[in-house]
Scaffold this motif. Structure first.
Motif, mmCIF file in Angstrom:
data_model
loop_
_atom_site.group_PDB
_atom_site.id
_atom_site.type_symbol
_atom_site.label_atom_id
_atom_site.label_comp_id
_atom_site.label_asym_id
_atom_site.label_seq_id
_atom_site.Cartn_x
_atom_site.Cartn_y
_atom_site.Cartn_z
ATOM 1 N N SER A 43 2.132 0.113 -16.248
ATOM 2 C CA SER A 43 0.741 -0.474 -16.478
ATOM 3 C C SER A 43 0.670 -1.169 -17.829
ATOM 4 N N SER A 44 0.145 -2.023 -17.549
ATOM 5 C CA SER A 44 0.019 -2.755 -18.822
ATOM 6 C C SER A 44 -1.383 -2.592 -19.378
ATOM 7 N N LEU A 45 -1.990 -1.445 -19.149
ATOM 8 C CA LEU A 45 -3.343 -1.210 -19.661
ATOM 9 C C LEU A 45 -3.290 -1.043 -21.175
ATOM 10 N N THR A 46 -4.254 -1.619 -21.860
ATOM 11 C CA THR A 46 -4.284 -1.492 -23.306
ATOM 12 C C THR A 46 -4.934 -0.177 -23.695
ATOM 13 N N ALA A 47 -4.637 0.285 -24.886
ATOM 14 C CA ALA A 47 -5.199 1.558 -25.343
ATOM 15 C C ALA A 47 -6.715 1.499 -25.400
ATOM 16 N N ALA A 48 -7.248 0.340 -25.745
ATOM 17 C CA ALA A 48 -8.698 0.224 -25.881
ATOM 18 C C ALA A 48 -9.412 0.244 -24.546
ATOM 19 N N SER A 68 8.412 4.626 -1.656
ATOM 20 C CA SER A 68 8.143 3.367 -0.958
ATOM 21 C C SER A 68 7.735 2.280 -1.944
ATOM 22 N N GLN A 69 7.972 1.044 -1.553
ATOM 23 C CA GLN A 69 7.568 -0.073 -2.399
ATOM 24 C C GLN A 69 6.293 -0.732 -1.881
ATOM 25 N N LEU A 70 6.355 -1.431 -0.789
ATOM 26 C CA LEU A 70 5.198 -2.168 -0.299
ATOM 27 C C LEU A 70 4.166 -1.222 0.305
ATOM 28 N N SER A 71 2.933 -1.291 -0.170
ATOM 29 C CA SER A 71 1.846 -0.525 0.425
ATOM 30 C C SER A 71 1.376 -1.230 1.684
ATOM 31 N N TRP A 72 0.902 -0.444 2.656
ATOM 32 C CA TRP A 72 0.337 -1.073 3.843
ATOM 33 C C TRP A 72 -0.781 -0.219 4.405
ATOM 34 N N ILE A 73 -1.684 -0.891 5.093
ATOM 35 C CA ILE A 73 -2.856 -0.243 5.665
ATOM 36 C C ILE A 73 -2.890 -0.521 7.164
ATOM 37 N N GLN A 74 -3.674 0.281 7.869
ATOM 38 C CA GLN A 74 -3.817 0.107 9.312
ATOM 39 C C GLN A 74 -4.846 -0.992 9.600
ATOM 40 N N CYS A 75 -4.460 -1.976 10.376
ATOM 41 C CA CYS A 75 -5.370 -3.069 10.717
ATOM 42 C C CYS A 75 -5.481 -3.247 12.223
ATOM 43 N N HIS A 76 -5.356 -2.158 12.970
ATOM 44 C CA HIS A 76 -5.477 -2.244 14.420
ATOM 45 C C HIS A 76 -6.384 -1.119 14.896
ATOM 46 N N ASP A 77 -6.803 -1.197 16.117
ATOM 47 C CA ASP A 77 -7.779 -0.241 16.649
ATOM 48 C C ASP A 77 -7.109 0.998 17.218
ATOM 49 N N LYS A 78 -6.325 1.678 16.383
ATOM 50 C CA LYS A 78 -5.643 2.880 16.848
ATOM 51 C C LYS A 78 -6.608 4.044 16.970
ATOM 52 N N GLY A 138 2.611 2.670 -1.614
ATOM 53 C CA GLY A 138 3.959 2.591 -2.174
ATOM 54 C C GLY A 138 3.927 2.667 -3.688
ATOM 55 N N MET A 139 4.617 3.660 -4.255
ATOM 56 C CA MET A 139 4.504 3.943 -5.688
ATOM 57 C C MET A 139 5.839 3.908 -6.421
ATOM 58 N N ASN A 140 6.877 3.298 -5.850
ATOM 59 C CA ASN A 140 8.163 3.320 -6.545
ATOM 60 C C ASN A 140 8.237 2.243 -7.628
ATOM 61 N N LEU A 141 9.431 1.924 -8.076
ATOM 62 C CA LEU A 141 9.608 0.996 -9.188
ATOM 63 C C LEU A 141 9.726 -0.462 -8.753
ATOM 64 N N GLY A 142 9.572 -0.738 -7.472
ATOM 65 C CA GLY A 142 9.711 -2.107 -6.984
ATOM 66 C C GLY A 142 8.603 -3.028 -7.448
ATOM 67 N N ARG A 143 8.872 -4.316 -7.396
ATOM 68 C CA ARG A 143 7.910 -5.312 -7.874
ATOM 69 C C ARG A 143 6.653 -5.382 -7.024
ATOM 70 N N LEU A 144 6.750 -4.938 -5.778
ATOM 71 C CA LEU A 144 5.597 -4.985 -4.890
ATOM 72 C C LEU A 144 4.895 -3.642 -4.763
ATOM 73 N N SER A 145 5.328 -2.633 -5.506
ATOM 74 C CA SER A 145 4.671 -1.333 -5.425
ATOM 75 C C SER A 145 3.268 -1.416 -6.021
ATOM 76 N N PHE A 146 2.432 -0.439 -5.682
ATOM 77 C CA PHE A 146 1.073 -0.451 -6.224
ATOM 78 C C PHE A 146 1.067 -0.398 -7.755
ATOM 79 N N SER A 198 3.254 -1.431 -9.907
ATOM 80 C CA SER A 198 3.747 -2.691 -10.461
ATOM 81 C C SER A 198 2.723 -3.803 -10.318
ATOM 82 N N GLN A 199 2.135 -3.929 -9.150
ATOM 83 C CA GLN A 199 1.168 -5.004 -8.943
ATOM 84 C C GLN A 199 -0.140 -4.771 -9.675
#
Length: 456
Positions: free
Chosen positions: A66-71, A107-117, A223-231, A233-234
């Motif tokens: 995270s690139s959150l600042t201390a402030a 996991s890297q890429l997060s995904w959500i359900q977008c169908h009528d399951k 997805g919370m790993n170290l990949g560029r598309l993980s939550f 990282s993004q």
């Protein structure tokens, strides 16, 4: 889910029950902007979200995977309940729709359900007072911030360094992805952009997500790993932590743990271990390595007061990547390479061998199983500890050494990696019960702290 994995470039994918594969990359332009919009007057604070348990049927057991600042640092707290996998409910879209997502550090890429399951519930108000649909699936038509990536977008290239399988263009010229699972099921859909709406003042910029139109489960993946598309990282989250509560009794209520995005007020008590890091070129020469996993330099294993005679090199990646030890919230059991597993089994046999269930192997990879009084067997085995540098350790109390698996049978919650055609060590969420686990990405370290997670 723990049960899933999204890296397809590494051989370790065989470990995971719902290991997924897709082929996308993150452009420099996406990486550069700061996705968390925060009020300039705010300092550190927390937000809580409701969570529910998700029990996996035995035929879908994931051999654990995270690139959150201390402030203006942000700490977002969300509880989760534990059964087989930790599930957090997060508000996504504008206005937000609450989505159940399996917290998965593998996991890297997060995904959500977008169908009528499953049938959607009626809209309600969220904790911040905003309209929110408490749904199992996400309805893109209800969100003003939703957009779909066309297949000519830079993120939809045929091949990228992070993924080996190509994406494709669907009939609408949109970027299509597929997750192939080890049990033969498939989750697929389109790559999209969508916001996480934590509150009126804490909203991420649009993040790249998968929007599954077909899947074998009713939960998404965070997805919370170290990949560029993980939550992390993004969303530029430099620190996150979770606390998995102890398992409930078979018919009892499921306790609730916590997920923090940002600072954790309990971190002053944590013991920290440096993460091992790998470079892209290095990982290409190590086919059994997952370079995006949270890899820790484990030193050894202790059962009771006896430190097992396992060389520390067994827990480190060799020249081919075998022996890597990773922390995985998405795996249920812990998995060990043969040399370590054999030593653990040898000690368990020495302590309680006559009581072992002969000829019984759970899930094809765990054979330290018992009928009878699990509490007494646990006392005979004693506490178990995974040891790290500088005295840091994960201690598994004797009451939590055995997992009930089927019909009153209890097993030491450790499986043999080789039975999964994999060559790595994985510390799963069963051995993270009542433990704070913090991933401090800015300082490249992981922290551990004992806790009563249902009260944290």
């Amino acid at each position: 889910m723990a049960v899933r994995r999204t890296s397809s470039v590494v051989a370790i994918a065989a470990f995971f029950f719902l290991f997924c594969f897709c082929s996308v990359s993150h452009s420099k332009q996406e990486q550069s902007h700061h996705p968390l919009n925060k009020s300039s007057s705010s300092s550190s604070f927390s937000l809580s979200f409701p969570l529910k348990s998700h029990a996996l049927p035995h035929h879908k057991l994931k051999p654990l995977r995270s690139s959150l600042t201390a402030a203006s640092a942000v700490a977002v707290k969300a509880p989760f309940k534990y059964s087989m996998v930790p599930v957090v409910s997060l508000p996504i879209g504008t206005p937000p729709q609450t989505q159940d997502m399996i917290l998965d550090t593998g996991s890297q890429l997060s995904w959500i359900q977008c169908h009528d399951k499953a049938k959607k519930k009626s809209p309600s108000a969220d904790a911040a007072g905003q309209p929110s649909s408490s749904t199992t699936t996400f309805d893109p038509s209800l969100s003003s911030s939703f957009s779909v990536l066309p297949c000519n977008h830079p993120l939809c290239k045929p091949r990228t360094p992070d993924f080996s399988l190509p994406t494709s263009c669907d009939q609408n010229r949109l970027c299509h992805y597929s997750y192939f699972y080890a049990d033969g099921t498939l989750a697929e859909g389109n790559l999209v952009r969508e916001k996480f709406t934590f509150s009126r003042t804490q909203i991420t910029a649009p993040l790249i997500l998968g929007c599954a139109t077909s899947s074998g489960d009713d939960k998404g993946i965070l997805g919370m790993n170290l990949g560029r598309l993980s939550f992390p990282s993004q969303a530029k989250v430099s620190k996150f932590s979770y606390c998995v509560p102890a398992r409930a009794a078979r018919y009892g209520p499921s306790p609730t743990g916590s997920l923090y995005l940002g600072d954790n007020p309990n971190s002053g008590t944590f013991q920290y271990v440096a993460l091992m890091t790998f470079f892209q070129g290095q990982s290409q020469r190590m086919p059994n390595l997952d370079p995006l996993a949270y890899t820790v330099p484990m030193q050894g294993i202790r059962i009771g007061s006896r430190r097992l005679s396992i060389p520390p090199t067994v827990f480190r990646p060799d020249t081919g990547g075998s022996g890597q030890t990773m922390i995985d919230s998405g795996s249920e059991f812990t998995y060990l390479v043969d040399e370590a597993y054999d030593k653990v089994r040898e000690e368990v046999v020495r302590l309680v061998g006559p009581r072992m269930k002969k000829g019984y192997v759970y899930g094809g990879m765990a054979d330290m199983c018992f009928d009878g009084d699990a509490a007494a067997i646990g006392r005979s085995i004693g506490d178990m500890a995974f040891e790290f540098e500088k005295g840091a350790e994960i201690v598994v109390a004797k009451e939590k050494v055995l997992a009930e698996v089927d019909g009153g049978v209890h097993c030491v919650a450790i499986g043999r990696s080789s039975m999964l055609s994999a060559a790595s060590n994985i510390i799963g969420n069963f051995h993270q019960q009542d433990l704070w686990v913090e991933f401090d990405l800015a300082n490249h370290r992981v922290g551990f702290g004992r806790a009563d997670c249902s009260r944290s």
